[in-house]
Design an enzyme around this catalytic site. Structure first.
Site, PDB file in Angstrom:
ATOM      1  N   ARG A 103       2.422 -11.688 -24.463  1.00  0.00           N
ATOM      2  CA  ARG A 103       1.231 -12.430 -24.903  1.00  0.00           C
ATOM      3  C   ARG A 103       1.111 -12.450 -26.424  1.00  0.00           C
ATOM      4  O   ARG A 103       0.672 -13.430 -27.026  1.00  0.00           O
ATOM      5  CB  ARG A 103      -0.032 -11.795 -24.320  1.00  0.00           C
ATOM      6  CG  ARG A 103      -0.191 -12.022 -22.850  1.00  0.00           C
ATOM      7  CD  ARG A 103      -1.397 -11.280 -22.304  1.00  0.00           C
ATOM      8  NE  ARG A 103      -1.580 -11.628 -20.909  1.00  0.00           N
ATOM      9  CZ  ARG A 103      -2.335 -12.633 -20.483  1.00  0.00           C
ATOM     10  NH1 ARG A 103      -3.014 -13.357 -21.333  1.00  0.00           N
ATOM     11  NH2 ARG A 103      -2.423 -12.899 -19.192  1.00  0.00           N
ATOM     12  N   HIS A 138     -19.162 -20.631 -22.723  1.00  0.00           N
ATOM     13  CA  HIS A 138     -19.024 -20.109 -21.365  1.00  0.00           C
ATOM     14  C   HIS A 138     -20.101 -20.736 -20.484  1.00  0.00           C
ATOM     15  O   HIS A 138     -21.268 -20.827 -20.898  1.00  0.00           O
ATOM     16  CB  HIS A 138     -19.154 -18.581 -21.362  1.00  0.00           C
ATOM     17  CG  HIS A 138     -19.000 -17.996 -19.998  1.00  0.00           C
ATOM     18  ND1 HIS A 138     -17.767 -17.874 -19.378  1.00  0.00           N
ATOM     19  CD2 HIS A 138     -19.905 -17.548 -19.106  1.00  0.00           C
ATOM     20  CE1 HIS A 138     -17.937 -17.359 -18.178  1.00  0.00           C
ATOM     21  NE2 HIS A 138     -19.223 -17.147 -17.982  1.00  0.00           N
ATOM     22  N   LEU A 172      -7.293 -13.354 -24.225  1.00  0.00           N
ATOM     23  CA  LEU A 172      -6.730 -13.152 -25.559  1.00  0.00           C
ATOM     24  C   LEU A 172      -6.466 -11.673 -25.809  1.00  0.00           C
ATOM     25  O   LEU A 172      -7.160 -10.802 -25.272  1.00  0.00           O
ATOM     26  CB  LEU A 172      -7.697 -13.686 -26.621  1.00  0.00           C
ATOM     27  CG  LEU A 172      -7.972 -15.187 -26.570  1.00  0.00           C
ATOM     28  CD1 LEU A 172      -8.930 -15.582 -27.676  1.00  0.00           C
ATOM     29  CD2 LEU A 172      -6.674 -15.987 -26.683  1.00  0.00           C
TER      30      LEU A 172
END
Ligand code: GAR
Length: 213
Positions: free
Chosen positions: A68, A112, A96
């Site tokens: 990642r 959100h 993340l």
């Protein structure tokens, strides 16, 4: 006025991104969209952004497999090369790591689809209906290392109607997301976070059919 350069990260449809692009084109807008980037090369929003004349980049996460950090380094490289000052997550559906969060600490926003801290994570509308809440909505917040946490910058609420299903509630919230994200980013880009008019995003909380005549 110098406009802050904003990079928008998307994974799919990109309707919030589109709302930010539209807001950036108002004459008094304190920000411009420098780049739209997706981890998903097939994201519909990439085509929408390209049609609007915005530079787009796809950095597919799949070749990076479990690395990642390497994927995020590639993203950061493109954001920095575009001179991005503020990063807006707009339906970016990857968790993340501290690498990207730390690099843009205090200047990375997320939207959100719930009134945080209620309903972090996925399927927020179905969960709101299931829980029987009467108010639902959306939140713009600063991104920290914990998912869907971080200081709240602004919220917009909508009623949950008895007739709602997941789709009708999602549509009512999404309309508010578009207004709230653009308004909040405009204030944030002027270093005035948290001063949003709390009624500004409640212009039309009720759908036409439910409005008192
Ligand atoms: C939006 O509802 C956004 O709030 C949500 O994904 C949707 C993306 O739609 N984000 C999250 O759930 C992040 N936790 P869009 O691509 O049309 O903007």
């Amino acid at each position: 006025m110098t406009r802050k350069r904003v990079g928008v990260l998307i994974s799919g449809r990109g309707s919030n991104m589109e709302a930010l692009v539209a807001a950036s084109r108002r004459t008094e807008a304190p920000f411009e969209i420098a780049l739209v980037l997706s981890n998903n090369p097939d994201a519909a929003g990439l085509g929408v952004a390209a049609d609007a004349g915005i530079t787009t980049v796809a950095i597919d996460h799949r070749p990076y497999r479990s690395d990642r950090a390497a994927h995020e380094m590639a993203i950061a490289h493109r954001l920095d090369a575009a001179g991005v000052e503020i990063v807006c997550l707009a339906g970016y559906m990857r968790l993340l790591t501290p690498l990207l969060v730390g690099r843009y600490a205090g200047r990375m926003l997320n939207i959100h689809p719930s009134l945080l801290p209620s309903f972090p994570g996925l399927h927020t509308h179905a969960r709101a209906i299931e829980a029987g809440v009467k108010l639902h909505g959306c939140t713009v917040h600063l991104v920290t290392e914990s998912m869907d946490e971080g200081p709240i910058l602004a919220q917009a609420a909508v009623p949950v109607l008895l007739s709602d299903d997941e789709d009708s509630l999602a549509a009512r919230v999404l309309a508010q997301e578009h207004l709230l994200y653009a308004d909040t980013l405009a204030l944030f880009a002027q270093d005035r976070p948290g001063r949003a008019d709390p009624t500004a995003s409640l212009r039309n909380p009720l759908p036409e059919a439910a409005r008192p005549s």
